[in-house]
Design an enzyme around this catalytic site. Sequence first.
Site, PDB file in Angstrom:
ATOM      1  N   HIS A   1      35.597  42.463  53.475  1.00  0.00           N
ATOM      2  CA  HIS A   1      34.741  41.604  54.299  1.00  0.00           C
ATOM      3  C   HIS A   1      35.532  40.563  55.084  1.00  0.00           C
ATOM      4  O   HIS A   1      35.217  40.276  56.236  1.00  0.00           O
ATOM      5  CB  HIS A   1      33.678  40.927  53.439  1.00  0.00           C
TER       6      HIS A   1
ATOM      7  N   ASP B   1      30.081  49.057  55.073  1.00  0.00           N
ATOM      8  CA  ASP B   1      30.314  47.609  55.159  1.00  0.00           C
ATOM      9  C   ASP B   1      30.872  47.212  56.529  1.00  0.00           C
ATOM     10  O   ASP B   1      30.484  46.183  57.097  1.00  0.00           O
ATOM     11  CB  ASP B   1      31.330  47.169  54.092  1.00  0.00           C
TER      12      ASP B   1
ATOM     13  N   HIS C   1      31.625  53.873  51.590  1.00  0.00           N
ATOM     14  CA  HIS C   1      30.997  52.555  51.473  1.00  0.00           C
ATOM     15  C   HIS C   1      31.742  51.528  52.327  1.00  0.00           C
ATOM     16  O   HIS C   1      31.136  50.618  52.897  1.00  0.00           O
ATOM     17  CB  HIS C   1      30.907  52.081  50.017  1.00  0.00           C
TER      18      HIS C   1
ATOM     19  N   HIS D   1      24.712  45.250  54.065  1.00  0.00           N
ATOM     20  CA  HIS D   1      24.096  46.585  53.955  1.00  0.00           C
ATOM     21  C   HIS D   1      22.828  46.676  54.813  1.00  0.00           C
ATOM     22  O   HIS D   1      22.583  47.683  55.470  1.00  0.00           O
ATOM     23  CB  HIS D   1      23.790  46.921  52.492  1.00  0.00           C
TER      24      HIS D   1
HETATM   25 ZN    ZN Z   1      29.089  46.770  50.541  1.00  0.00          ZN
END
Ligand code: ZN
Length: 277
Positions: free
Chosen positions: A259, A236, A232, A73
Amino acid sequence: MKQGTLENELVLRGVGIHTGTEGRITVCPAPPNSGRVFEVNGTLIPARADFVVDTQRCTTLGNNGERVSTVEHLLSALFVCGVDNARIVVEGSEIPILDGSALPFLEAVRLAGVGEQCAEVVEFVLESELTFTDRDCVMRATPSEDYVLEVTTTFPNWEEGRAQRTFRFTDQVVDEYQAQIALARTFAFDYEVRWLLEQGLAKGGSLDNALVIAPPAQFSTPLRIEAEWCRHKILDLIGDLALLNCRPQMRVSAVCPGHRNNVSLAQRLLKQIDPDD
Ligand code: ZN
């Protein structure tokens, strides 16, 4: 376009979502061509995809036995604001989660100010398509005039969660990011939260720093913006692709990104940028 760094130091403190312990970061100006670099107990950890050591639930960087978690973030906000060079001194082992979004980081960076440096930014122009799949996730990078990110979310247990949003790096990127992306919070499903707590994970997680979703349409707190979860994912993705350590020119279309695959894409692209590494 010139490289940028902060005009003033900024300090932020708060709990880490995974460890639950208090931490503090000091983000300092840094010289041209030094990149974004974390400093943990005196060890330097470059914010580059080849220094990623873990991608479970957040992105963790490591070097010589030192680690720093939940970098995404902060890196997302620094990247969008044009902070190419920064020394990020970390006390603790995790970047504070704050309100679960990138907004507190963005506001702090805007307050500290960003100044141009003498060196030109390092650009990366993608020349040919790169696609890979991993279970439900499809990552596709294609050549483009601009830097564009498109994220599609789908969830096996939540049909209403299907969404697609696109974010384009324009001349007004910082304002657009503030209005559309930075405010979107970390999210988890109610059944995941139970499991995480049982595993002793997400120790610092709370309703103040995460959106908990109970399908089909129950949210722990009102959404800040429609399709907050999809936005969001863009936040990311920007943060994880900041690990390329340059300004890309490409379009990324990501279906169900996380991720692990964001970082995998960054690592594959980094090989094109730096074939010797
Ligand atoms: Zn995040």
